[in-house]
Write an enzyme that holds these catalytic residues in place. Structure first.
Site, PDB file in Angstrom:
ATOM      1  N   ASP A   1       1.554  -0.143  -7.620  1.00 25.14           N
ATOM      2  CA  ASP A   1       2.203   0.708  -6.614  1.00 25.14           C
ATOM      3  C   ASP A   1       3.717   0.585  -6.840  1.00 25.14           C
ATOM      4  O   ASP A   1       4.366  -0.332  -6.358  1.00 25.14           O
ATOM      5  CB  ASP A   1       1.808   0.241  -5.207  1.00 25.14           C
ATOM      6  CG  ASP A   1       2.409   1.122  -4.116  1.00 25.14           C
ATOM      7  OD1 ASP A   1       3.403   1.825  -4.384  1.00 25.14           O
ATOM      8  OD2 ASP A   1       1.897   1.074  -2.984  1.00 25.14           O
TER       9      ASP A   1
ATOM     10  N   ASP B   1       0.148 -19.072   0.266  1.00 26.18           N
ATOM     11  CA  ASP B   1      -0.953 -18.125   0.405  1.00 26.18           C
ATOM     12  C   ASP B   1      -2.229 -18.906   0.671  1.00 26.18           C
ATOM     13  O   ASP B   1      -2.458 -19.963   0.077  1.00 26.18           O
ATOM     14  CB  ASP B   1      -1.123 -17.278  -0.858  1.00 26.18           C
ATOM     15  CG  ASP B   1      -1.767 -15.933  -0.553  1.00 26.18           C
ATOM     16  OD1 ASP B   1      -1.138 -14.898  -0.835  1.00 26.18           O
ATOM     17  OD2 ASP B   1      -2.895 -15.903  -0.017  1.00 26.18           O
TER      18      ASP B   1
ATOM     19  N   GLU C   1       5.530  -9.379   1.720  1.00 27.88           N
ATOM     20  CA  GLU C   1       4.938  -8.041   1.744  1.00 27.88           C
ATOM     21  C   GLU C   1       3.736  -8.161   2.671  1.00 27.88           C
ATOM     22  O   GLU C   1       2.642  -8.510   2.258  1.00 27.88           O
ATOM     23  CB  GLU C   1       4.555  -7.618   0.325  1.00 27.88           C
ATOM     24  CG  GLU C   1       4.334  -6.112   0.212  1.00 27.88           C
ATOM     25  CD  GLU C   1       2.930  -5.708   0.599  1.00 27.88           C
ATOM     26  OE1 GLU C   1       2.629  -5.696   1.818  1.00 27.88           O
ATOM     27  OE2 GLU C   1       2.138  -5.410  -0.297  1.00 27.88           O
TER      28      GLU C   1
ATOM     29  N   GLU D   1      -4.703  -5.450   9.743  1.00 30.37           N
ATOM     30  CA  GLU D   1      -4.827  -6.584   8.826  1.00 30.37           C
ATOM     31  C   GLU D   1      -3.473  -7.054   8.309  1.00 30.37           C
ATOM     32  O   GLU D   1      -3.359  -7.580   7.209  1.00 30.37           O
ATOM     33  CB  GLU D   1      -5.750  -6.244   7.636  1.00 30.37           C
ATOM     34  CG  GLU D   1      -7.220  -6.270   8.008  1.00 30.37           C
ATOM     35  CD  GLU D   1      -8.155  -6.412   6.808  1.00 30.37           C
ATOM     36  OE1 GLU D   1      -7.741  -6.057   5.697  1.00 30.37           O
ATOM     37  OE2 GLU D   1      -9.286  -6.878   7.003  1.00 30.37           O
TER      38      GLU D   1
ATOM     39  N   HIS E   1      -0.153   2.742  -2.036  1.00 35.43           N
ATOM     40  CA  HIS E   1      -1.545   2.322  -1.794  1.00 35.43           C
ATOM     41  C   HIS E   1      -1.875   2.281  -0.301  1.00 35.43           C
ATOM     42  O   HIS E   1      -3.025   2.191   0.073  1.00 35.43           O
ATOM     43  CB  HIS E   1      -1.828   0.971  -2.461  1.00 35.43           C
ATOM     44  CG  HIS E   1      -1.253  -0.206  -1.743  1.00 35.43           C
ATOM     45  ND1 HIS E   1       0.076  -0.572  -1.842  1.00 35.43           N
ATOM     46  CD2 HIS E   1      -1.811  -1.099  -0.895  1.00 35.43           C
ATOM     47  CE1 HIS E   1       0.284  -1.641  -1.099  1.00 35.43           C
ATOM     48  NE2 HIS E   1      -0.839  -1.983  -0.519  1.00 35.43           N
TER      49      HIS E   1
END
Length: 344
Positions: free
Chosen positions: A40, A89, A133, A142, A282
Site C-alpha cells: 500500500d 508487537d 500505524e 480493530e 488497503h
C-alpha cells in the site's frame, strides 16, 4: 535472536488470551496481511516521508513503534538517525521482524519486544517519539488506538512527538442502486425462495469496498477529528450530529465513510486520505446502506446523527447507529430512519 522456544512461549501466551484478542493478534501472524500493507504505497510512503524527511526530529531520539509488525517503521526511524528504536508487537510476526532487522544490519539500533504494550517493560523509562500505524477500517474498527494512547500516557516525554498525530473521519451520501440490489436485494429471491431474514443481516453489516467518486451525491463532511496528543479512550465512543448537502438531483442509497491522516510535526506537514477521491489504499472505504432510498434535489440537506461505540463484549468491534431525516416541501420525499450496524 530468538529461538523456537521463544516462538512457542509467545504462541502459548496468545492461547491464554480471550478468543477475540487471539483472533486479532493471530491475523497479524500471516505474511499476507503484511504484504498487503507494505504494498500500500499511499500508507507506506507517507510514513517513510514523514520519518526520513524529518531527520532533524529523529536524530539521537529514543523512538517507540507501537504494533511494529515487520518493523518497517522502526527501520525508517533508525535510518533517520534515531538513537534507539523499540518496536513492540503481540503477534509472532515479530520473530520474523527480528530476522529482517538483523539482515539489514540494524540490530544494534532496534530492539523488538514481543508482548502486550500494557504488560511489558521498556528498556527506556521515557521515549521522545511514538510512531504507529494503528488505523483500522472506518478508522476505529480493530484499531490499536487505545494502545497508542496508553503508550503516550505511560512513556512519552512531555514535549514528545507522535507520528501521525491527527485523524479525521469523513462521510458523504452516495447513489449506489445497482450494487445495493446486488448485495441487499439479492436476498428477496434466492432461486425462488424468500431469504429476507438474511437481508436484515446484510443491511446491518457495513461493507468495506472501494467507491467511485462519481457516486457521491452530497458534499463530504468531516465528522470527527482525533488529536492524538489530547484525545482519551473515552473519545472513541461518540455521538455526533451532522448534515449532508446534495450536489445534484439524485438518489442516496447509503453513506460512505473514510478517514484522513496527518503528520503535523513534519517540517512540511504530510497528509494522506483513504477517500474515494484519491489513490487506492488497503483500508478502502466503509459503506452503510439505508433501508430507504432518499430522493434529493440539489441544495437540500439531510440531517444525520452518527453514534459509535466499542462493543461491550469485544472492544475492537464497533456498534454503530445512524439516524437520518430529510424534510422537503414535497411531503412524498420526506424520510426519517434509524439504522444499526455491527462491525465485527
Amino acid at each position: 535472536m530468538s529461538g523456537p522456544e521463544d516462538v512457542a512461549a509467545a504462541e502459548l501466551a496468545l492461547k491464554g488470551m480471550a478468543h477475540s484478542e487471539q483472533h486479532y493478534f493471530n491475523s497479524y501472524n500471516h505474511h499476507g496481511i503484511h504484504e498487503e500493507m507494505l504494498k500500500d504505497e499511499v500508507r507506506t510512503k507517507s510514513y517513510m516521508n514523514a520519518i526520513v524527511q524529518n531527520k532533524h526530529l529523529f536524530k539521537d531520539k529514543v523512538v517507540l513503534d507501537v504494533g511494529c509488525g515487520t518493523a518497517i517503521l522502526s527501520m525508517f526511524a533508525a535510518k533517520a538517525g534515531a538513537k534507539h528504536v523499540i518496536g513492540v508487537d503481540m503477534s509472532t510476526i515479530i520473530f520474523k521482524a527480528r530476522e529482517i532487522v538483523e539482515k539489514n544490519g540494524l540490530s544494534d539500533k532496534i530492539t523488538l519486544i514481543q508482548g502486550k504494550m500494557e504488560e511489558i517493560e521498556l528498556p527506556f523509562p521515557k521515549v521522545d517519539i511514538i510512531i504507529s500505524e494503528w488505523m483500522g477500517y472506518f478508522l476505529l474498527y480493530e484499531s490499536m488506538l487505545d494502545t497508542v494512547l496508553y503508550a503516550r500516557d505511560r512513556y512519552l516525554n512531555k514535549d514528545g512527538l507522535i507520528f501521525p498525530d491527527k485523524a479525521t473521519i469523513f462521510m458523504c451520501g452516495i447513489e449506489d442502486g445497482d450494487y445495493k440490489d446486488e448485495k441487499i436485494g439479492f436476498w428477496d429471491n434466492v432461486y425462488g425462495f424468500d431469504y429476507t431474514p438474511l437481508k436484515h443481516t446484510a443491511l446491518s453489516e457495513p461493507l468495506v469496498d472501494t467507491v467511485e467518486v462519481k457516486a457521491a451525491v452530497t458534499d463530504p463532511t468531516s465528522i470527527l477529528t482525533l488529536d492524538l496528543y489530547k484525545c482519551t479512550v473515552e473519545d472513541l465512543a461518540f455521538n455526533i450530529p451532522f448534515k449532508l448537502t446534495a450536489r445534484r438531483d439524485d438518489f442516496v442509497h447509503a453513506l460512505v465513510a473514510w478517514f484522513d491522516i496527518d503528520f503535523t510535526a513534519c517540517h512540511v506537514p504530510i497528509r494522506f486520505s483513504t477517500g474515494p477521491h484519491t489513490k487506492y489504499t488497503h483500508w478502502k472505504q466503509t459503506v452503510f446502506y439505508f433501508r430507504d432510498v432518499l430522493t434529493l434535489q440539489q441544495g437540500e440537506e439531510v440531517q444525520c446523527n452518527l453514534e459509535v461505540r466499542p462493543n461491550d463484549k469485544n472492544r475492537r468491534d464497533l456498534d454503530i447507529k445512524i439516524q437520518y431525516q430529510l424534510d422537503t416541501p414535497d411531503s412524498v420525499r420526506n424520510a426519517k430512519g434509524e439504522c444499526e450496524y455491527k462491525m465485527c
